[in-house]
Design a protein around this motif. Structure first.
Motif, PDB file in Angstrom:
ATOM      1  N   GLN A  72       0.821  -1.212   0.000  1.00 17.91           N
ATOM      2  CA  GLN A  72       0.000   0.000   0.000  1.00 17.91           C
ATOM      3  C   GLN A  72       0.858   1.266   0.000  1.00 17.91           C
ATOM      4  O   GLN A  72       1.777   1.380   0.811  1.00 17.91           O
ATOM      5  N   GLY A  73       0.510   2.216  -0.868  1.00 22.25           N
ATOM      6  CA  GLY A  73       1.059   3.568  -0.732  1.00 22.25           C
ATOM      7  C   GLY A  73       2.282   3.870  -1.573  1.00 22.25           C
ATOM      8  O   GLY A  73       3.229   3.079  -1.655  1.00 22.25           O
ATOM      9  N   ILE A  74       2.259   5.039  -2.194  1.00 22.93           N
ATOM     10  CA  ILE A  74       3.358   5.482  -3.057  1.00 22.93           C
ATOM     11  C   ILE A  74       4.682   5.498  -2.288  1.00 22.93           C
ATOM     12  O   ILE A  74       5.754   5.232  -2.863  1.00 22.93           O
ATOM     13  N   GLU A  75       4.615   5.767  -0.998  1.00 23.31           N
ATOM     14  CA  GLU A  75       5.847   5.864  -0.203  1.00 23.31           C
ATOM     15  C   GLU A  75       6.520   4.504  -0.025  1.00 23.31           C
ATOM     16  O   GLU A  75       7.682   4.436   0.373  1.00 23.31           O
ATOM     17  N   ASN A  76       5.793   3.423  -0.315  1.00 23.59           N
ATOM     18  CA  ASN A  76       6.352   2.078  -0.114  1.00 23.59           C
ATOM     19  C   ASN A  76       6.740   1.361  -1.415  1.00 23.59           C
ATOM     20  O   ASN A  76       6.954   0.157  -1.424  1.00 23.59           O
ATOM     21  N   VAL A  77       6.837   2.118  -2.493  1.00 22.40           N
ATOM     22  CA  VAL A  77       7.172   1.524  -3.793  1.00 22.40           C
ATOM     23  C   VAL A  77       8.503   0.773  -3.744  1.00 22.40           C
ATOM     24  O   VAL A  77       8.631  -0.342  -4.269  1.00 22.40           O
ATOM     25  N   LEU A  78       9.504   1.353  -3.104  1.00 16.38           N
ATOM     26  CA  LEU A  78      10.822   0.696  -3.109  1.00 16.38           C
ATOM     27  C   LEU A  78      10.790  -0.617  -2.319  1.00 16.38           C
ATOM     28  O   LEU A  78      11.514  -1.560  -2.662  1.00 16.38           O
TER      29      LEU A  78
END
Lengths: 337, 337
Positions: free
Chosen positions: B309-315
């Motif tokens: 979930q969430g753009i901040e967790n892409v990596l």
């Protein structure tokens, strides 16, 4: 009673030290059993592939030759005794037998074929009109689907198969680049065979030369492997085709070649890489002869030989082949005719 | 004024240290220029191939992503502003854009496609009904010419593409063997997907397991490379075909994979090795959808997701993919719908 001399494989050779691994043996020859034929060899063909059979490797395309048995290879010779209805004394034939003055063979297993003597040079039945020619034509047309105008790279280009590949591709109107190991071979390729250019891999930076090929390499006919394959891979055209006909750099190894570092170019350039192995197409062999013969008779397909005299010098001839001393087909003449 | 968050490639990453190489950036989004479309992403797809674009390698199938620019990848989302006649606000679409909350794209360059919302799970438009499904179907049928009853080996079998390959080959009546990296993945493959067997490459001797396959491997669908390719090569059937779809073991390298030590088996077994790259077949993409959709609607093609979930967790999601933590398709949900 006829006697014969043959080369016996006594040990798995290390590198190119064949003297330590094979010995010349004399033995009496019995009359051929029913269905068999005894041939007295005029010429023996030296072929790189047999080096793999000398090793203990079980993953080659033929099983290892058992120690203590005759070394195997192709001959051209005359039938001296026949117990097979299709062959008569005096027939000029080609087949698979032994590195020997005489071979007794089952014609079906030996691929024994009667030869047309009405050619400029019967030795060409080994090379441009024989297995090298068939391999080149079948590999270029059937396996690699070469089309007029494409750019073709050939390694071991001055070798028995490579030099036929160069000439057929040239005859098809392709741009042909050969790789060879001396300036003399390169000059022979460009001046005598008339291909577009040649690279001396011993003195030139092959990868740098291949980078200059505009549009990349459409078809690579590979006889060598190793560094040359790695030089070619990044310089292939998109959707290029590579035919693996030989990997001579790895044949002395008991464990095979190291793989190309640029293997991933198969994915990146969506290449097709295929093995070329003539025996798969032996049934079509009769179809390959007429077009080769036509080119030959027109002077558009010429054979070159590296000929050694005498059964006692077979290992010298084989060493010349395996160390790239030859231009053209390496054969041993046994002095019969 | 809309603003967006996107992941910017600041440096060429070392290994899987993506935190040091990418940063999350916020910027205002302008209205799309004429012919362009602004899409708000619902899901981002994580694909191994983009790892190559992160490097400086010029010999990948796409040029390196310039440093200081947005990381590229696939999205599913809704059109929020359109300046293109074929797309309207609210359309559910899939295309190539950025690792971002919003992407402004030229539909032709982005391969922007309106999606059928009448499917069990729209996320499947990334996986079994999307590029992974197309790649699997095109690779098996068009590139590898798979036939009913053949023996198929699949590496990264529990991955997004591998798991579709397994199911299509199973649906075609083939014997399917998968290679995966945990007992859980192996159990999922044999029990949930119903393939014939699975090998855990982390705990089992892959080469020894492959040696047991009677008649050898007819088709190997390769997503991994390295040691697995070397385990497969000597166990291919004569005239077997290998499709190189991915070589993930080499993607972190700036110089490519080491080649397979058993490369010579291409010659010895007369294999055909080909690259599989879906964009070559994008024009046929519409032909791949109906058969995949039919299998999907019949319950014979199921998608599995590894969702973050969430753009901040892409990596984190990308690292899960590149280190093989996932079963099925790795996606990032951005919480829009």
């Amino acid at each position: 009673m006829i006697s014969r001399q043959y080369w016996r494989l006594d040990a798995r050779p290390e590198g190119h030290d064949y003297d330590a691994a094979l010995s010349l043996v004399e033995e009496p020859v019995e009359a051929p059993a029913d269905g068999h034929v005894l041939v007295e060899a005029q010429y023996l063909s030296m072929d790189p592939g047999v080096r793999v059979w000398m090793t203990a490797r079980e993953d080659g395309y033929s099983p290892p030759i058992p120690l203590g048995t005759p070394m195997q290879g192709q001959f051209i010779g005359r039938v001296v005794q026949s117990a097979h209805p299709d062959f008569a004394e005096g027939d000029l034939v080609r087949g698979f037998g032994h590195w020997a003055t005489h071979s007794t063979v089952d014609p079906a297993l030996a691929g024994l074929a009667k030869l047309d003597e009405d050619v400029a040079d019967v030795r060409d039945h080994f090379g441009v009109l024989g297995l090298n020619g068939w391999t080149a034509l079948c590999g270029l047309t059937h396996v690699l689907e070469l089309k007029e105008g494409e750019t073709v790279l050939v390694s071991a280009a001055a070798g028995a198969t490579g030099s036929v590949v160069c000439q057929i591709a040239r005859n098809m109107g392709c741009t042909v680049i050969g790789i060879a190991g001396s300036d003399e071979k390169c000059a022979w390729l460009t001046e005598d065979l008339g291909i577009n250019s040649a690279i001396n891999y011993k003195t030139q930076d092959v990868a740098a030369e291949l980078e200059k090929i505009e549009g990349g390499i459409d078809v690579y006919f590979e006889n060598v492997g190793g560094d040359l394959l790695d030089a070619a891979l990044p310089n292939m055209a998109l959707y290029g085709r590579i035919g693996i006909c030989g990997l001579i750099t790895g044949y002395t190894s008991e464990s095979g070649n190291p793989g190309p570092a640029h293997f991933d170019q198969i994915l990146m350039k969506r290449l097709t890489v295929k093995g070329i192995f003539l025996p798969d197409f032996m049934a079509e062999g009769r179809d390959y002869y007429p077009p080769l013969r036509e080119m030959y008779d027109q002077g558009n397909l010429v054979g070159e030989f590296d000929e050694t005299q005498g059964i006692e010098n077979v290992l010298n001839a084989f060493t010349r082949l395996m160390t790239g001393k030859n231009t053209g087909k390496v054969i041993v003449a046994l002095g019969q005719d």
